[in-house]
Design a protein around this motif. Structure first.
Motif, short mmCIF file in Angstrom:
data_model
loop_
_atom_site.label_atom_id
_atom_site.label_comp_id
_atom_site.label_asym_id
_atom_site.label_seq_id
_atom_site.Cartn_x
_atom_site.Cartn_y
_atom_site.Cartn_z
N HIS A 156 30.21 61.80 -13.15
CA HIS A 156 29.27 61.02 -12.33
C HIS A 156 30.00 60.00 -11.45
O HIS A 156 29.81 59.99 -10.22
N HIS A 160 30.79 59.89 -7.22
CA HIS A 160 30.57 58.75 -6.30
C HIS A 160 31.84 58.49 -5.48
O HIS A 160 31.77 58.18 -4.30
N TYR A 210 17.29 60.02 -13.74
CA TYR A 210 18.01 59.00 -12.96
C TYR A 210 18.42 59.55 -11.58
O TYR A 210 18.60 58.79 -10.63
N GLU A 217 22.67 58.89 -6.09
CA GLU A 217 22.60 59.20 -7.52
C GLU A 217 22.25 60.68 -7.73
O GLU A 217 22.71 61.30 -8.69
ZN LIG Z 1 25.64 56.43 -10.18
#
Ligand SMILES: [Zn+2]
Length: 263
Positions: A156, A160, A210, A217
């Motif tokens: 994750h 990013h 999420y 995200e």
């Molecule tokens: Zn994140």
């Protein structure tokens, strides 16, 4: 000339900083989702991990001591994303900081009206623009087992980082010339809107809700799914899967199918 020096340096690092077999095997055992990788992929991943650990510091904070196994577990997952790209995708920043638990970001920011804010909530992970990746070790450890956790913190945060190569994370990393940005935008936006609507009406989703927070995200969470549970992404959002497959230059769902054929 520079190319020759770079190759020579690379060979020297691979020779001098090699990961012992036992440590490598132990780390892979902690990451069952990598069982679908081929021998060739794992061999290339191992070299990449050595080079990654040479290029980046993985440092403990608030008393946390990073063990050799923890370093390798973090580095393997960071390198999975760039296995068929280039380690240079992570240029421009130095360190991975590991906390013994969730942490409260220490930075403040000023809005357009000049009001200074401090982010309140504790975080499991954070990728800072031009700065470090920050991780809570217990959350890294939990996310290593996708089947149990349904999340992968390291993938994750490093997704990013790829997204931030052209500035703030916005869900669209810089794409290779062969890919059409319009197609990426169209596929990702349609899937994001669809997913957000599902979450808003209270549907239980196999993908972490999420992802509905923002396009950034969505990209990071779906990157976790792409690597750790590729057939889920292929079935839920095949157009996103196709875009990710072109971007990451990997087809992890095909590996899973090969594995199933063998059974
Ligand atoms: Zn994140």
């Amino acid at each position: 000339m520079f190319d020759t020096i770079r190759k020579w340096r690379r060979q020297r690092v691979l020779r001098n900083a090699a990961i012992p077999d036992a440590l490598w095997r132990e780390a892979l055992e902690e990451l069952p989702f990598l069982a679908i990788c081929t021998e060739d992929e794992l061999a290339r991943l191992r070299n990449l991990v050595v080079l990654f650990l040479d290029a980046k510091g993985i440092v403990g904070a608030r008393g946390h001591e990073v063990t050799p196994l923890q370093r390798v577990i973090i580095a393997i997952q960071a390198c999975v994303l760039v296995l068929n790209l280039d380690l240079g995708f992570y240029d421009g920043w130095e360190n991975v900081i590991v906390y013994p638990d969730e942490f409260v970001p220490g930075w403040e920011w000023e809005d357009e009206a000049g009001v200074v804010h401090r982010n309140g909530g504790a975080l499991a992970g954070e990728a800072m623009l031009g700065g470090p990746v920050v991780l809570s070790w217990p959350d890294v450890a939990a996310g290593a087992d996708w089947e149990a956790a349904g999340m992968n913190l390291v993938i994750h945060e490093f997704a990013h980082k790829l997204d931030m190569r052209d500035g703030e994370a916005n869900g669209c990393p810089p794409l290779p010339a062969a890919m059409a940005p319009q197609l990426w935008q169209k596929s990702l936006t349609a899937a994001f809107e669809h997913f957000r609507a599902r979450v808003e009406r209270g549907e239980q989703t196999a993908i972490d809700p999420y992802a509905a927070e923002s396009p950034a995200e969505f990209f990071a969470v779906l990157s976790e799914v792409f690597f750790a549970d590729p057939t889920l992404l292929l079935h839920e959002y095949p157009k996103v899967y196709a875009q990710f497959s072109a971007f990451y230059r990997q087809d992890p769902a095909a590996r899973t199918e090969l594995l199933l054929d063998e059974v």
